[in-house]
Enzyme design. Structure first.
Site, PDB file in Angstrom:
ATOM      1  N   ASP A 118     187.761  37.032 106.500  1.00  0.00           N
ATOM      2  CA  ASP A 118     186.157  37.074 106.447  1.00  0.00           C
ATOM      3  C   ASP A 118     185.505  36.851 104.944  1.00  0.00           C
ATOM      4  O   ASP A 118     184.635  37.531 104.955  1.00  0.00           O
ATOM      5  CB  ASP A 118     185.849  38.417 106.914  1.00  0.00           C
ATOM      6  CG  ASP A 118     186.606  39.129 108.455  1.00  0.00           C
ATOM      7  OD1 ASP A 118     186.552  38.049 109.069  1.00  0.00           O
ATOM      8  OD2 ASP A 118     187.085  40.032 108.366  1.00  0.00           O
ATOM      9  N   LYS A 143     184.741  31.159 104.946  1.00  0.00           N
ATOM     10  CA  LYS A 143     185.417  29.871 105.112  1.00  0.00           C
ATOM     11  C   LYS A 143     184.569  29.109 105.782  1.00  0.00           C
ATOM     12  O   LYS A 143     184.422  27.913 105.435  1.00  0.00           O
ATOM     13  CB  LYS A 143     186.905  30.191 105.487  1.00  0.00           C
ATOM     14  CG  LYS A 143     187.698  31.060 104.794  1.00  0.00           C
ATOM     15  CD  LYS A 143     189.120  30.826 105.210  1.00  0.00           C
ATOM     16  CE  LYS A 143     189.098  31.776 106.571  1.00  0.00           C
ATOM     17  NZ  LYS A 143     188.999  33.258 106.304  1.00  0.00           N
ATOM     18  N   GLY A 194     186.986  34.473 113.277  1.00  0.00           N
ATOM     19  CA  GLY A 194     185.489  34.156 113.606  1.00  0.00           C
ATOM     20  C   GLY A 194     185.148  33.462 112.516  1.00  0.00           C
ATOM     21  O   GLY A 194     184.731  34.331 111.452  1.00  0.00           O
ATOM     22  N   HIS A 195     184.596  32.390 112.597  1.00  0.00           N
ATOM     23  CA  HIS A 195     184.152  31.601 111.270  1.00  0.00           C
ATOM     24  C   HIS A 195     182.583  31.542 111.581  1.00  0.00           C
ATOM     25  O   HIS A 195     182.171  30.925 112.583  1.00  0.00           O
ATOM     26  CB  HIS A 195     184.786  30.368 111.188  1.00  0.00           C
ATOM     27  CG  HIS A 195     186.109  30.398 110.858  1.00  0.00           C
ATOM     28  ND1 HIS A 195     186.974  29.382 110.640  1.00  0.00           N
ATOM     29  CD2 HIS A 195     187.095  31.652 110.445  1.00  0.00           C
ATOM     30  CE1 HIS A 195     188.373  29.802 110.491  1.00  0.00           C
ATOM     31  NE2 HIS A 195     188.195  31.043 110.153  1.00  0.00           N
ATOM     32  N   GLN A 228     191.937  33.528 108.705  1.00  0.00           N
ATOM     33  CA  GLN A 228     192.278  34.739 108.268  1.00  0.00           C
ATOM     34  C   GLN A 228     192.456  34.588 106.548  1.00  0.00           C
ATOM     35  O   GLN A 228     191.786  33.690 106.116  1.00  0.00           O
ATOM     36  CB  GLN A 228     193.626  35.268 108.489  1.00  0.00           C
ATOM     37  CG  GLN A 228     193.476  35.651 110.340  1.00  0.00           C
ATOM     38  CD  GLN A 228     193.483  34.712 111.229  1.00  0.00           C
ATOM     39  OE1 GLN A 228     194.279  33.732 111.230  1.00  0.00           O
ATOM     40  NE2 GLN A 228     192.693  34.795 112.266  1.00  0.00           N
TER      41      GLN A 228
HETATM   42  P1  IMP Z   1     195.944  40.113 114.784  1.00  0.00           P
HETATM   43  O1  IMP Z   1     195.857  38.838 114.239  1.00  0.00           O
HETATM   44  O2  IMP Z   1     194.898  40.256 115.952  1.00  0.00           O
HETATM   45  O3  IMP Z   1     197.257  40.363 115.322  1.00  0.00           O
HETATM   46  O4  IMP Z   1     195.654  41.201 113.888  1.00  0.00           O
HETATM   47  C1  IMP Z   1     196.396  41.537 112.755  1.00  0.00           C
HETATM   48  C2  IMP Z   1     195.597  41.894 111.710  1.00  0.00           C
HETATM   49  O5  IMP Z   1     194.913  40.912 111.114  1.00  0.00           O
HETATM   50  C3  IMP Z   1     194.631  43.036 112.035  1.00  0.00           C
HETATM   51  O6  IMP Z   1     194.701  44.024 110.803  1.00  0.00           O
HETATM   52  C4  IMP Z   1     193.341  42.259 112.118  1.00  0.00           C
HETATM   53  O7  IMP Z   1     192.115  43.008 111.905  1.00  0.00           O
HETATM   54  C5  IMP Z   1     193.420  41.056 111.123  1.00  0.00           C
HETATM   55  N1  IMP Z   1     192.788  39.946 111.329  1.00  0.00           N
HETATM   56  C6  IMP Z   1     193.317  39.082 112.103  1.00  0.00           C
HETATM   57  N2  IMP Z   1     192.389  37.817 112.183  1.00  0.00           N
HETATM   58  C7  IMP Z   1     191.422  38.206 111.172  1.00  0.00           C
HETATM   59  C8  IMP Z   1     190.077  37.557 110.904  1.00  0.00           C
HETATM   60  O8  IMP Z   1     189.726  36.441 111.238  1.00  0.00           O
HETATM   61  N3  IMP Z   1     189.425  38.295 109.856  1.00  0.00           N
HETATM   62  C9  IMP Z   1     189.742  39.760 109.470  1.00  0.00           C
HETATM   63  N4  IMP Z   1     190.994  40.219 109.930  1.00  0.00           N
HETATM   64  C10 IMP Z   1     191.751  39.557 110.763  1.00  0.00           C
END
Ligand code: IMP
Length: 421
Positions: free
Chosen positions: A13, A16, A40-41, A224
């Site tokens: 977040d 990017k 989520g971009h 991420q």
């Molecule tokens: P997962 O990727 O859904 O398995 O989540 C694993 C961890 O990564 C959690 O803490 C999510 O909140 C975090 N996470 C995954 N994708 C994002 C992102 O795009 N932005 C922020 N946190 C993310």
């Protein structure tokens, strides 16, 4: 020929999407290399305001090819929804391509994610990302985009996987077992998606090599952030893929020698969603202010993000493991609206270099801060020398500590609200 990587250097977040959208204007190809629709971009441009989850943020530039590479995990119905919503808003998908080796997120992955997260262990996005990568590595009943090419064999593979996964999920999560969709509904939704996605399937790795040979500019879009990397992040509170610049090299087949720029995107403060250590988390009042002024709610899940002060030891760690050549600093305008701005300079009285083991032990970290006064919201500022002295001081502090130049400063969501240094 050269390649640029845009990578998040916090817990995701960082902004990017905006940086990629901006740089795509001078890139021949934008490649999304890892993660899934957990990302989520957010992008604001002449087409409107968008949140992209799987499609590269270069899609708004009609001359830019956009590839979804093999390291991405794709939930086909979600990708189709995203494509349709872009088309509805007159964004062309003519140059979109999908690598056949990308794995598919299946409905059972969503159920597994939900079952694993029954007690909120990690705080995942519940998009089935972890279970999909797990099946990919386990090489068991995993399905890839390329499997859609042959309808008969795909239906056979789907049926086999369905039977085995249903039994497995009933065994592991009996409370969720009866949510398992029936075979026909899965088959129909994946066959519908198949019709739409097949024309986009292509050997993107070969195309990247060809464009590199032709001297074209390639931009790799990270998802991420570094601290969510399964190997370099705050394990186990991480995602299930590699998110750093090294992953871009591995997952696009580009030569490391061809990487010219690695741009690390960092907010002027830090946010995190999900559980896990966060040494510089703000007190309630500052947190409330930043969360509301900065609209710090997850672009994918809508969850409120935890907010904290900029953590220079962590930023220096991320700069090192990504081999950053420059920094894009976002939301400097939001941070400046606080009366007093703190920055974490060390954990303990002496500055030391954080290693991977320290990252695993952040829970015990004791941040030491330095402070300065806020600089206001920076409205209308377009050049570095228009920045108030306090803001410049903040930027210089980052550069001095991390030893990487700040190349872009973002002071708003729109492309033009960016200062190039
Ligand atoms: P997962 O990727 O859904 O398995 O989540 C694993 C961890 O990564 C959690 O803490 C999510 O909140 C975090 N996470 C995954 N994708 C994002 C992102 O795009 N932005 C922020 N946190 C993310």
């Amino acid at each position: 020929m050269s390649a640029t990587i845009v990578v998040g250097v916090q817990w995701g977040d960082e902004g990017k999407g905006k940086i990629v959208d901006m740089l795509a204007q001078s890139s021949h190809v934008v490649v999304r290399y890892s993660g899934g629709n957990n990302a989520g971009h957010s992008i604001m441009n002449e087409y409107g305001d968008f949140v992209l989850h799987l499609i590269p943020a270069g899609i708004f530039n009609s001359e830019t090819h956009c590839f979804i590479e093999r390291g991405v995990v794709i939930h086909p119905p979600s990708l189709v929804d995203e494509m349709r919503s872009l088309e509805k808003r007159h964004v062309s998908l003519r140059k979109l391509k999908i690598n056949p080796c990308a794995h598919m997120v299946m409905p059972w992955h969503l159920l597994e994610d939900k079952g694993n997260e029954a007690d909120g262990t990690i705080g995942t996005t519940l998009r089935g990302i972890g279970p999909c990568y797990q099946d990919k590595a386990g090489r068991w009943r995993a399905l890839r985009i390329g499997d859609l090419l042959n309808k008969e064999s795909f239906l056979h593979m789907l049926q086999e996987a369905y039977i085995q996964k249903k039994a497995e999920i009933w065994g592991r999560f009996p409370q969720n077992g009866n949510e398992f969709p029936n075979f026909e509904s899965i088959r129909d939704s994946y066959m519908d998606a198949r019709e739409i996605l097949l024309p986009y399937v292509a050997d993107t790795t070969m195309l990247i090599h060809r464009y590199m040979d032709a001297g074209k500019q390639i931009l790799m879009e990270g998802a991420q952030g570094t601290l969510l990397d399964v190997d370099y992040g705050t394990y186990p509170y991480v995602t299930s893929s590699n998110t750093t610049s090294m992953a871009a090299v591995m997952l696009t087949g580009i030569s490391p020698k061809d990487i010219e720029r690695v741009i690390g995107v960092t907010k002027a403060y830090v946010t995190r969603v999900g559980r896990g250590p966060f040494p510089t988390e703000m007190n309630e009042a500052d947190h409330w202010h930043i969360q509301n002024i900065g609209r710090e709610f997850g672009a994918t899940t809508g969850r409120p993000r935890r907010c904290g002060w900029l953590d220079l030891p962590l930023l220096a760690y991320a700069a090192r493991v990504n081999h950053l050549t420059e920094i894009a600093l976002t939301k400097l305008d939001i941070l400046g609206t606080l009366q007093v701005v703190a920055t974490c300079m060390s954990y303990g009285s002496k500055r030391h270099m954080l290693g991977a083991l320290d990252i695993q032990n952040l829970e015990q970290a004791q941040p030491f801060y330095t402070s300065n006064v806020g600089w206001g919201n920076l409205e209308g500022i377009r050049f570095r020398d228009q920045l108030p002295e306090q803001a410049l001081k903040y930027v210089r502090r980052i550069e001095d500590y991390v030893k990487v130049p700040v190349r872009y400063i973002s002071i708003g969501g729109r492309r033009e609200e960016t200062i190039s240094l």
